[in-house]
Motif scaffolding. Structure first.
Motif, PDB file in Angstrom:
ATOM      1  N   VAL A  42     -25.570 -39.898 -27.629  1.00  0.00           N
ATOM      2  CA  VAL A  42     -26.933 -39.419 -27.394  1.00  0.00           C
ATOM      3  C   VAL A  42     -27.737 -40.361 -26.500  1.00  0.00           C
ATOM      4  O   VAL A  42     -28.700 -39.940 -25.872  1.00  0.00           O
ATOM      5  CB  VAL A  42     -27.689 -39.148 -28.713  1.00  0.00           C
ATOM      6  N   GLU A  43     -27.362 -41.629 -26.440  1.00  0.00           N
ATOM      7  CA  GLU A  43     -28.021 -42.606 -25.561  1.00  0.00           C
ATOM      8  C   GLU A  43     -27.006 -43.670 -25.179  1.00  0.00           C
ATOM      9  O   GLU A  43     -26.101 -43.980 -25.956  1.00  0.00           O
ATOM     10  CB  GLU A  43     -29.201 -43.291 -26.263  1.00  0.00           C
ATOM     11  N   ILE A  44     -27.175 -44.246 -23.980  1.00  0.00           N
ATOM     12  CA  ILE A  44     -26.289 -45.329 -23.544  1.00  0.00           C
ATOM     13  C   ILE A  44     -27.115 -46.483 -22.987  1.00  0.00           C
ATOM     14  O   ILE A  44     -28.216 -46.284 -22.476  1.00  0.00           O
ATOM     15  CB  ILE A  44     -25.264 -44.856 -22.483  1.00  0.00           C
ATOM     16  N   GLY A  45     -26.550 -47.692 -23.100  1.00  0.00           N
ATOM     17  CA  GLY A  45     -27.195 -48.874 -22.553  1.00  0.00           C
ATOM     18  C   GLY A  45     -26.947 -48.988 -21.057  1.00  0.00           C
ATOM     19  O   GLY A  45     -26.141 -48.255 -20.474  1.00  0.00           O
ATOM     20  N   SER A  46     -27.611 -49.946 -20.435  1.00  0.00           N
ATOM     21  CA  SER A  46     -27.562 -50.096 -18.978  1.00  0.00           C
ATOM     22  C   SER A  46     -26.207 -50.548 -18.440  1.00  0.00           C
ATOM     23  O   SER A  46     -25.903 -50.322 -17.274  1.00  0.00           O
ATOM     24  CB  SER A  46     -28.640 -51.086 -18.528  1.00  0.00           C
ATOM     25  N   GLU A  47     -25.373 -51.166 -19.272  1.00  0.00           N
ATOM     26  CA  GLU A  47     -24.081 -51.676 -18.808  1.00  0.00           C
ATOM     27  C   GLU A  47     -22.894 -50.795 -19.196  1.00  0.00           C
ATOM     28  O   GLU A  47     -21.745 -51.184 -19.014  1.00  0.00           O
ATOM     29  CB  GLU A  47     -23.869 -53.098 -19.336  1.00  0.00           C
ATOM     30  N   VAL A  48     -23.148 -49.622 -19.725  1.00  0.00           N
ATOM     31  CA  VAL A  48     -22.073 -48.708 -20.133  1.00  0.00           C
ATOM     32  C   VAL A  48     -21.498 -48.032 -18.896  1.00  0.00           C
ATOM     33  O   VAL A  48     -22.235 -47.520 -18.057  1.00  0.00           O
ATOM     34  CB  VAL A  48     -22.603 -47.662 -21.141  1.00  0.00           C
ATOM     35  N   LYS A  49     -20.160 -48.038 -18.786  1.00  0.00           N
ATOM     36  CA  LYS A  49     -19.506 -47.516 -17.581  1.00  0.00           C
ATOM     37  C   LYS A  49     -18.622 -46.297 -17.831  1.00  0.00           C
ATOM     38  O   LYS A  49     -18.479 -45.445 -16.973  1.00  0.00           O
ATOM     39  CB  LYS A  49     -18.659 -48.615 -16.949  1.00  0.00           C
ATOM     40  N   GLU A  50     -17.994 -46.210 -18.993  1.00  0.00           N
ATOM     41  CA  GLU A  50     -16.963 -45.198 -19.228  1.00  0.00           C
ATOM     42  C   GLU A  50     -17.463 -43.893 -19.841  1.00  0.00           C
ATOM     43  O   GLU A  50     -16.850 -42.854 -19.648  1.00  0.00           O
ATOM     44  CB  GLU A  50     -15.869 -45.770 -20.141  1.00  0.00           C
ATOM     45  N   VAL A  51     -18.521 -43.938 -20.625  1.00  0.00           N
ATOM     46  CA  VAL A  51     -18.997 -42.728 -21.306  1.00  0.00           C
ATOM     47  C   VAL A  51     -20.382 -42.349 -20.804  1.00  0.00           C
ATOM     48  O   VAL A  51     -21.095 -43.169 -20.237  1.00  0.00           O
ATOM     49  CB  VAL A  51     -19.026 -42.898 -22.846  1.00  0.00           C
ATOM     50  N   LYS A  52     -20.735 -41.078 -21.036  1.00  0.00           N
ATOM     51  CA  LYS A  52     -22.065 -40.609 -20.643  1.00  0.00           C
ATOM     52  C   LYS A  52     -22.669 -39.804 -21.788  1.00  0.00           C
ATOM     53  O   LYS A  52     -21.965 -39.397 -22.715  1.00  0.00           O
ATOM     54  CB  LYS A  52     -21.991 -39.793 -19.361  1.00  0.00           C
TER      55      LYS A  52
END
Length: 88
Positions: A42-52
């Motif tokens: 439901v939310e991702i941090g600024s450094e997340v690359k693989e999931v959306k």
């Protein structure tokens, strides 16, 4: 209330699946099964690359930190603790 994870963290909402019924008529809750847990990002941090946001992901039963916001249970988990993305 909205949760904004930091860095490589992901907020996952647990999937609500129906209980599995055994041939003997006993209902088995997901917590009693030995399988990865499933939820929706439901939310991702600024450094997340693989999931959306919107991805359905699998994670270990003991991964991350469980929180409850407005009577909804979420998990804050590091991206590296995600086992995989469920493709539809």
């Amino acid at each position: 209330m909205k949760i904004k994870p930091l860095k490589d963290r992901v907020v996952v909402k647990f999937s609500s699946e129906e209980l599995e019924k055994t041939p003997g008529g006993i209902y088995v809750p997901d917590v009693a099964k030995e399988k990865p847990q499933k939820g929706t990002v439901v939310e991702i941090g600024s450094e997340v690359k693989e999931v959306k946001v919107g991805d359905t992901v699998l994670f270990d039963k003991y991964a991350g930190s469980k929180i409850k916001v407005d009577d909804v249970e979420y998990l804050i988990i590091k991206e590296e603790e995600i086992l995989g993305i469920v493709e539809k």
